[in-house]
Design a protein around this motif. Structure first.
Motif, PDB file in Angstrom:
ATOM      1  N   UNK A  65       0.800  -1.233   0.000  1.00 13.54           N
ATOM      2  CA  UNK A  65       0.000   0.000   0.000  1.00 13.54           C
ATOM      3  C   UNK A  65       0.826   1.273   0.000  1.00 13.54           C
ATOM      4  N   UNK A  66       2.138   1.191  -0.064  1.00 15.37           N
ATOM      5  CA  UNK A  66       2.934   2.399  -0.148  1.00 15.37           C
ATOM      6  C   UNK A  66       3.440   2.887   1.195  1.00 15.37           C
ATOM      7  N   UNK A  67       3.808   4.141   1.222  1.00 19.25           N
ATOM      8  CA  UNK A  67       4.534   4.708   2.359  1.00 19.25           C
ATOM      9  C   UNK A  67       3.628   5.055   3.530  1.00 19.25           C
ATOM     10  N   UNK A  68       2.321   4.965   3.347  1.00 18.08           N
ATOM     11  CA  UNK A  68       1.388   5.386   4.387  1.00 18.08           C
ATOM     12  C   UNK A  68       1.609   4.724   5.719  1.00 18.08           C
ATOM     13  N   UNK A  69       1.996   3.445   5.725  1.00 14.55           N
ATOM     14  CA  UNK A  69       2.178   2.733   6.981  1.00 14.55           C
ATOM     15  C   UNK A  69       3.296   3.351   7.821  1.00 14.55           C
ATOM     16  N   UNK A  70       4.186   4.112   7.180  1.00 13.15           N
ATOM     17  CA  UNK A  70       5.237   4.798   7.926  1.00 13.15           C
ATOM     18  C   UNK A  70       4.700   5.819   8.903  1.00 13.15           C
ATOM     19  N   UNK A  71       3.449   6.256   8.724  1.00 12.64           N
ATOM     20  CA  UNK A  71       2.848   7.213   9.648  1.00 12.64           C
ATOM     21  C   UNK A  71       2.756   6.645  11.057  1.00 12.64           C
ATOM     22  N   UNK A 112      -8.302  11.993   9.496  1.00 12.20           N
ATOM     23  CA  UNK A 112      -8.889  12.306  10.808  1.00 12.20           C
ATOM     24  C   UNK A 112      -8.853  11.101  11.756  1.00 12.20           C
ATOM     25  N   UNK A 113      -9.134   9.924  11.204  1.00 17.58           N
ATOM     26  CA  UNK A 113      -9.092   8.729  12.031  1.00 17.58           C
ATOM     27  C   UNK A 113      -7.700   8.442  12.549  1.00 17.58           C
ATOM     28  N   UNK A 114      -6.692   8.686  11.709  1.00 15.60           N
ATOM     29  CA  UNK A 114      -5.324   8.412  12.141  1.00 15.60           C
ATOM     30  C   UNK A 114      -4.864   9.413  13.191  1.00 15.60           C
ATOM     31  N   UNK A 115      -5.073  10.700  12.926  1.00 15.06           N
ATOM     32  CA  UNK A 115      -4.564  11.732  13.831  1.00 15.06           C
ATOM     33  C   UNK A 115      -5.259  11.708  15.185  1.00 15.06           C
ATOM     34  N   UNK A 116      -6.544  11.381  15.213  1.00 16.23           N
ATOM     35  CA  UNK A 116      -7.292  11.444  16.460  1.00 16.23           C
ATOM     36  C   UNK A 116      -7.667  10.062  17.005  1.00 16.23           C
ATOM     37  N   UNK A 117      -8.025   9.128  16.144  1.00 19.72           N
ATOM     38  CA  UNK A 117      -8.393   7.799  16.615  1.00 19.72           C
ATOM     39  C   UNK A 117      -7.194   6.921  16.918  1.00 19.72           C
ATOM     40  N   UNK A 118      -6.250   6.861  15.975  1.00 17.52           N
ATOM     41  CA  UNK A 118      -5.061   6.053  16.178  1.00 17.52           C
ATOM     42  C   UNK A 118      -4.225   6.579  17.337  1.00 17.52           C
TER      43      UNK A 118
END
Length: 689
Positions: free
Chosen positions: A78-84, A257-263
């Protein structure tokens, strides 16, 4: 199967053997340097670790073999996103150092369930968190580590899984069971450097294979398997947002939004309240070294994006037909899994890109990751069981009462704790081995995502309660307990729905009812909802019930961490009510024993240490050489079994509080580095967003 064509040669085997010898020597050597004969010495390394081993152990404990296999596989898929996820950890690791750790140290806690009992009283919160943590360790962390480590071992050595895993578990258990946390931290330090060096070498070689970083985006977007061309199947194409770390709020795998606040709720649980991580920080010599350790871990967490995620993307470029396979038939033929073969991304790179000799180094890296993670889980799980469950079941004296016992009585209790801690670690190992068949039969492509979802279902309530406990004195035990129960009920309901109505694969029609599709929204959004639900329930119930006495929260919240008032313990209340022992309340109502709100000077510290440890009247029986060796090897002998008078007990508490005081020089240096690392994190988010 799509096993690699390259095999390990003699020089690779020699590198691996040398590595194992060094790890065992470091682990056993740490036994000579550490005091393992007391609970604090065994479970918290005596609270004497410096910032370097603390930071390295934080990093090594986090980067398990599932990171090399899972992160690289997700990068390939899925690309670089998982690096977040890695950059997110950079921030929340500092939350531990600057907000949570000062309170934990000031409160004198061993474990996270221990903190909840000190903060709220009563046993039910402590027991709930302890049992939940052990279940998560056994059925998620250990299983994922063994599965991902097994993938690499099978690809690299083509050995049978069971002899490989049993050998690793045996070596890991040797220095973990006998050496305690000190052995774990020292070996983690070695393994962290091995991991970083080996992964950096592989990253450089991988980039050289594709002509440098400038070609990564172009070639990755063209990396799709032959079956995609033959059948015109869009499922094999890379995502259009593969190089975006922050993705669309709706319809993406990583909604911003889910990543910044939920994760973030799950990140708070992992980095600030999970025993595996916090135990390393609690082993610090003082708060300055603890914060230095979190800073070092934060800087190291920048690396996985470049040395794990991007090499995983490169593996898709080099081996698209295996790593990016889409059809169930092809994937099962290549890797034995119908859900995808992206988990082979990193092992394939190691075996096909690394030259001989370095292949052995990289296998040592993977074994380092696996063993570091397992040792962390074994030691932390043992600590939770011993200090939170066993002591409660056996009705052990409290910490303050324990320090006042006679030498003989204290030695008996300490010996039992040491034996139980080691025995339970063996139980964890046995359960791990028994869990291997389940892991073998699991679909690896879904297992990594499943672990993320499990965290989203169970961890937000824990994060919410710890945050409230640290930051708001108004939350009480009924509020915390019923909020956790509400969060557990809602989280389990979501898990049941996920099991009943499984999500569909790419290209398949969704047969689930519309109402189910609407309810099963992205797990990161669910984590956000669950976090705030827990907060609301905790606040409402706390306001409707009797508030906590202020005497109960001294040094247990961020705002009272420097308090010098005597704290009223739950045990004191029980003893007073049941037995009428007024002396248990000594120091609560009296004002003569109040300590001045200042840090001890160096001139005061040394006499205090001597006072705490002096006792010339104690005589110990001579023992034989074999018994001495046995006691040393198992850590049963102790040098600090002393009967503490009331005056010595009060001085011991002063020394404990002293750990959170910092010099102006230390605070300036640490705060500057904090601003630097947070700035780097914000820059990287912006660069890849």
């Amino acid at each position: 199967m799509g096993a690699s064509t390259s095999q390990l040669e003699g020089v690779d085997i020699a590198v691996i053997a040398t590595y194992f010898v060094v790890v065992i020597l470091v682990g056993l050597g740490s036994m000579l340097r550490s005091n393992r004969g007391s609970a604090e010495g065994y479970f918290l390394a005596g609270g004497s670790m410096l910032w370097l081993p603390v930071g390295a152990s934080l990093f090594a404990s986090n980067i398990g073999s599932e990171h090399f296999v899972g992160l690289a596989g997700s990068g390939a898929a899925a690309g670089i996103g998982v690096g977040a996820f890695e950059l997110n950890a950079l921030f929340f690791c500092q939350l531990l150092g600057w907000v949570f750790l000062p309170v934990y140290m000031a409160g004198g806690v061993y474990t996270m369930p221990d903190y909840l009992q000190k903060r709220f009283g009563r046993q039910r919160l402590r027991m709930y968190i302890a049992f939940l943590s052990l279940l998560l360790y056994i059925f998620t962390k250990i299983s994922v580590d063994l599965y991902s480590g097994g993938i690499f071992i099978q690809q690299a050595l083509q050995w049978n899984l069971y002899p490989s895993i049993l050998t690793l578990l045996g070596i890991t258990a040797l220095y973990t069971v006998t050496g305690g946390l000190a052995a774990v931290i020292y070996t983690d330090t070695l393994q962290a450097f091995v991991m970083v060096i080996g992964a950096c070498i592989l990253s450089v070689l991988s980039f050289s294979e594709i002509g440098g970083y400038k070609n990564l985006e172009l070639k990755y977007m063209q990396a799709y398997p032959n079956e995609t061309l033959y059948y015109n199947d869009s499922c094999g194409l890379p995502r259009e947002d593969s190089f975006h770390m922050i993705r669309a709020a709706k319809g993406s795998d990583l909604p911003w939004p889910g990543f910044l606040f939920g994760q973030s709720a799950a990140s708070i649980w992992y980095w600030a309240t999970d025993q595996v991580i916090v135990q390393r920080a609690l082993a610090s010599k003082n708060l300055s070294h603890g914060q230095g350790g979190t800073l070092l871990a934060g800087f190291l967490k920048i690396l996985p994006v470049f040395i794990i995620v991007m090499p995983g993307m490169i593996s898709r470029i080099l081996f698209p037909d295996i790593v990016a396979c889409t059809s169930a038939e092809v994937c099962e033929r290549e890797c034995g899994s119908t859900s995808g073969c992206s988990n082979l991304a990193y092992p394939l790179l190691v075996m096909e890109v690394m030259p001989k000799g370095l292949r052995g180094l990289m296998l040592a890296v993977m074994l380092s990751a696996l063993m570091s993670s397992l040792t962390s889980i074994f030691n932390s799980g043992s600590t939770i069981f011993t200090m939170d469950i066993w002591r409660n079941l056996r009705k052990f004296p409290s910490d303050s009462e324990m320090r006042r016992l006679s030498v003989k009585e204290k030695k008996r209790y300490e010996l039992e704790l040491m034996i139980v801690g080691r025995a339970f670690m063996v139980v964890l190992i046995v359960i791990s081995v028994a869990w291997i068949p389940v892991v073998q039969n699991s679909q690896g492509g879904q297992l990594f995502i499943y672990i993320q979802e499990i965290s989203a279902y169970l961890s937000p309530p824990i994060a919410a309660i710890f945050l409230l406990a640290i930051l708001w004195h108004g939350v009480n035990e009924p509020g915390a307990f019923w909020a956790l129960m509400a969060g557990l009920f809602v989280g389990l309901c979501r898990m049941v729905l996920d099991f009943i109505f499984e999500s569909t694969e790419c290209g398949e029609d969704d047969p689930r009812p519309v109402w189910v599709q609407n309810m099963l929204f992205h797990y990161m959004y669910f984590a956000l909802f669950l976090f705030w639900l827990t907060v609301v329930v905790a606040v409402v119930v706390s306001l409707m019930t009797e508030p906590m006495p202020k005497e109960r929260i001294h040094r247990l919240t961020f705002w009272t961490r420097f308090s010098t008032e005597d704290r009223l313990e739950e045990e004191q209340v029980d003893l007073h009510d049941k037995k009428g022992k007024d002396d248990v309340m000594n120091g609560v109502n009296g004002s003569d024993d109040v300590i001045e709100e200042t840090a001890l000077t160096k001139e005061e510290i040394e006499p205090a240490k001597n006072m705490v440890h002096e006792n010339d009247d104690v005589e110990f029986k001579e023992t034989g050489n074999w018994r001495k060796f046995y006691d040393w090897f198992c850590g049963f002998s102790t040098n600090d079994d002393r009967h503490l008078t009331d005056e010595m007990e009060k001085m011991h508490e002063q020394l404990t509080r002293q750990k959170i005081y910092q010099t102006k020089r230390d605070k300036r240096i640490l705060n500057v580095l904090l601003v630097v690392i947070l700035g780097i994190g914000v820059f990287l988010y912006g660069w890849f967003a």
